[in-house]
Design an enzyme around this catalytic site. Structure first.
Site, PDB file in Angstrom:
ATOM      1  N   LYS A 186      11.721  -5.104   0.188  1.00  0.00           N
ATOM      2  CA  LYS A 186      11.039  -4.553  -0.893  1.00  0.00           C
ATOM      3  C   LYS A 186      12.079  -2.939  -1.258  1.00  0.00           C
ATOM      4  O   LYS A 186      12.525  -2.313  -0.562  1.00  0.00           O
ATOM      5  CB  LYS A 186      10.067  -3.566  -1.669  1.00  0.00           C
ATOM      6  CG  LYS A 186       9.117  -4.769  -0.926  1.00  0.00           C
ATOM      7  CD  LYS A 186       7.467  -4.759  -0.747  1.00  0.00           C
ATOM      8  CE  LYS A 186       6.267  -5.827  -0.271  1.00  0.00           C
ATOM      9  NZ  LYS A 186       5.715  -4.965  -0.574  1.00  0.00           N
ATOM     10  N   HIS A 262       2.405 -14.732   5.795  1.00  0.00           N
ATOM     11  CA  HIS A 262       2.468 -13.175   5.803  1.00  0.00           C
ATOM     12  C   HIS A 262       1.954 -12.966   7.268  1.00  0.00           C
ATOM     13  O   HIS A 262       1.501 -12.279   7.615  1.00  0.00           O
ATOM     14  CB  HIS A 262       1.548 -12.993   4.525  1.00  0.00           C
ATOM     15  CG  HIS A 262       1.945 -10.867   4.038  1.00  0.00           C
ATOM     16  ND1 HIS A 262       3.486 -11.058   3.796  1.00  0.00           N
ATOM     17  CD2 HIS A 262       0.961  -9.864   4.814  1.00  0.00           C
ATOM     18  CE1 HIS A 262       3.673  -9.241   3.914  1.00  0.00           C
ATOM     19  NE2 HIS A 262       1.844  -8.974   4.518  1.00  0.00           N
ATOM     20  N   ARG A 265       3.638 -12.131  10.153  1.00  0.00           N
ATOM     21  CA  ARG A 265       4.034 -10.877  10.120  1.00  0.00           C
ATOM     22  C   ARG A 265       2.453 -10.089  10.508  1.00  0.00           C
ATOM     23  O   ARG A 265       3.448  -8.332  10.786  1.00  0.00           O
ATOM     24  CB  ARG A 265       3.921 -10.134   8.463  1.00  0.00           C
ATOM     25  CG  ARG A 265       4.899  -8.803   8.345  1.00  0.00           C
ATOM     26  CD  ARG A 265       4.744  -8.741   7.046  1.00  0.00           C
ATOM     27  NE  ARG A 265       4.741  -7.596   5.846  1.00  0.00           N
ATOM     28  CZ  ARG A 265       6.042  -6.722   6.837  1.00  0.00           C
ATOM     29  NH1 ARG A 265       7.223  -6.704   7.585  1.00  0.00           N
ATOM     30  NH2 ARG A 265       5.884  -5.145   5.985  1.00  0.00           N
ATOM     31  N   HIS A 288       7.635  -0.260   6.255  1.00  0.00           N
ATOM     32  CA  HIS A 288       6.478  -0.377   5.115  1.00  0.00           C
ATOM     33  C   HIS A 288       6.771   0.979   4.867  1.00  0.00           C
ATOM     34  O   HIS A 288       7.735   2.508   5.395  1.00  0.00           O
ATOM     35  CB  HIS A 288       4.980   0.505   5.497  1.00  0.00           C
ATOM     36  CG  HIS A 288       4.441  -1.235   6.167  1.00  0.00           C
ATOM     37  ND1 HIS A 288       3.661  -1.373   7.313  1.00  0.00           N
ATOM     38  CD2 HIS A 288       4.359  -2.067   5.237  1.00  0.00           C
ATOM     39  CE1 HIS A 288       2.683  -2.059   6.974  1.00  0.00           C
ATOM     40  NE2 HIS A 288       3.395  -2.609   6.093  1.00  0.00           N
ATOM     41  N   TYR A 297      -3.600  -2.154  10.230  1.00  0.00           N
ATOM     42  CA  TYR A 297      -4.290  -2.546  11.321  1.00  0.00           C
ATOM     43  C   TYR A 297      -4.794  -2.452  12.710  1.00  0.00           C
ATOM     44  O   TYR A 297      -5.357  -2.426  12.739  1.00  0.00           O
ATOM     45  CB  TYR A 297      -2.422  -2.807  12.329  1.00  0.00           C
ATOM     46  CG  TYR A 297      -1.834  -3.965  10.932  1.00  0.00           C
ATOM     47  CD1 TYR A 297      -1.824  -4.954  11.109  1.00  0.00           C
ATOM     48  CD2 TYR A 297      -0.598  -3.439   9.828  1.00  0.00           C
ATOM     49  CE1 TYR A 297      -0.948  -5.848   9.722  1.00  0.00           C
ATOM     50  CE2 TYR A 297       0.260  -4.508   9.589  1.00  0.00           C
ATOM     51  CZ  TYR A 297       0.136  -5.378   9.015  1.00  0.00           C
ATOM     52  OH  TYR A 297       0.535  -5.886   8.638  1.00  0.00           O
TER      53      TYR A 297
END
Length: 304
Positions: A186, A262, A265, A288, A297
């Protein structure tokens, strides 16, 4: 002043500002484009054709009705609704600079319209036994099976987003010691990710079979379909589901039926956390922006 100031500025926003000044990724631009396609359809249903829309139609109240229409009529999720609002706000940040006469309208939207709270998603991930089961499904004696194993193992080993995997080219892989991959995610931000020796060996075998001595091979996509075109996100999801069904046919319920790319991941992030990696490393590994994103997480694994 143009004949239709809104249509002119919207065209400039997409053709000049997002591409030339912001240098946003094609995926982000496509998401913003979808938001305005929906907005034009909303106005169409209200009897206002696209060529007639001007800034006087874009009141805060009408845009809030648009977001409500997305949820109730188009059955969009709250997350999608918030993404559409982000696209609107991006446009009005541009408008307030190039058309200061609309500053009051821009402020109403930028300050007055807020994201809608949504339930926190439950992190779905596989334990290491589940990952091993999934990666044991492809038939590596076939070219397709070897590609699928290389793709799924890289998706997990690098903690890659599915679009990062689709966009990957050969030149971004280093399979000599120490093996690594450069992923571009991103915001067009790249990160260097170390790979396991086992994953590097699988990728090396795959590339030797699939792309031997091709001219300009380093610029070719790593993972392609039968037509030689790079895999799409939908293609990756389809391949994953094929092996989920195969695994569950011999061990019913061993893997979640709704498994997504995903999830691999997420699984890698959870396994790094369980192995004692700190959140700062995991944040950088996953690409991130904020540590708060990575903290999901830790919250998903109370024992850790």
């Amino acid at each position: 002043m143009k004949t239709n100031d809104f249509s002119y500025q919207l065209s400039r926003y997409f053709t000049t500002y997002l591409v030339g000044q912001r240098n946003l990724s094609s995926n982000t631009i496509a998401s913003y484009r979808d938001a305005f396609s929906n907005l034009l359809r909303f106005f169409q249903q209200q009897g206002i054709s696209a060529e007639r829309i001007d800034f006087s139609h874009l009141t805060r109240e009408r845009l809030e009705d648009f977001l409500e229409w997305l949820e109730t009529t188009q059955h969009c999720s709250i997350s999608t609704r918030n993404q559409r609002l982000a696209a609107l706000k991006s446009f009005f940040r541009y408008v307030q600079i190039v058309c200061p006469e609309h500053l009051a309208l821009c402020n109403q939207i930028l300050v007055g319209m807020r994201n809608k709270k949504s339930p926190k998603p439950v992190i779905q991930y596989l334990d290491k036994a589940g990952i091993s089961l999934l990666l044991s499904q492809p038939d590596v004696t076939s070219e397709t099976g070897l590609r699928d194993l290389a793709m799924l193992s890289l998706l997990y080993d690098a903690g890659a987003r599915v679009q990062e995997l689709c966009d990957l080219t050969v030149k971004h892989l280093r399979l000599a010691a120490p093996p690594s991959v450069v992923l571009t995610g991103k915001g067009m931000k790249s990160r260097l990710i170390p790979l396991s020796k086992q994953n590097a060996s699988i990728l090396n075998s795959y590339l030797k079979k699939q792309k031997p001595n091709q001219p300009c091979a380093e610029n070719l996509p790593v993972f392609t379909n039968r037509q030689g075109e790079k895999l799409t996100r939908g293609g990756v999801a389809y391949i994953l589901q094929k092996y989920v069904r195969k695994a569950n046919s011999s061990a019913s319920g061993a893997l979640p039926e709704s498994l997504t790319p995903h999830c691999l991941r997420h699984s890698k992030a959870m396994h790094l956390l369980e192995a004692g990696s700190n959140l700062i490393y995991i944040r950088d590994f996953l690409g991130h922006e904020e540590i708060e994103t990575t903290q999901i997480y830790a919250k998903a694994n109370p024992e850790t």
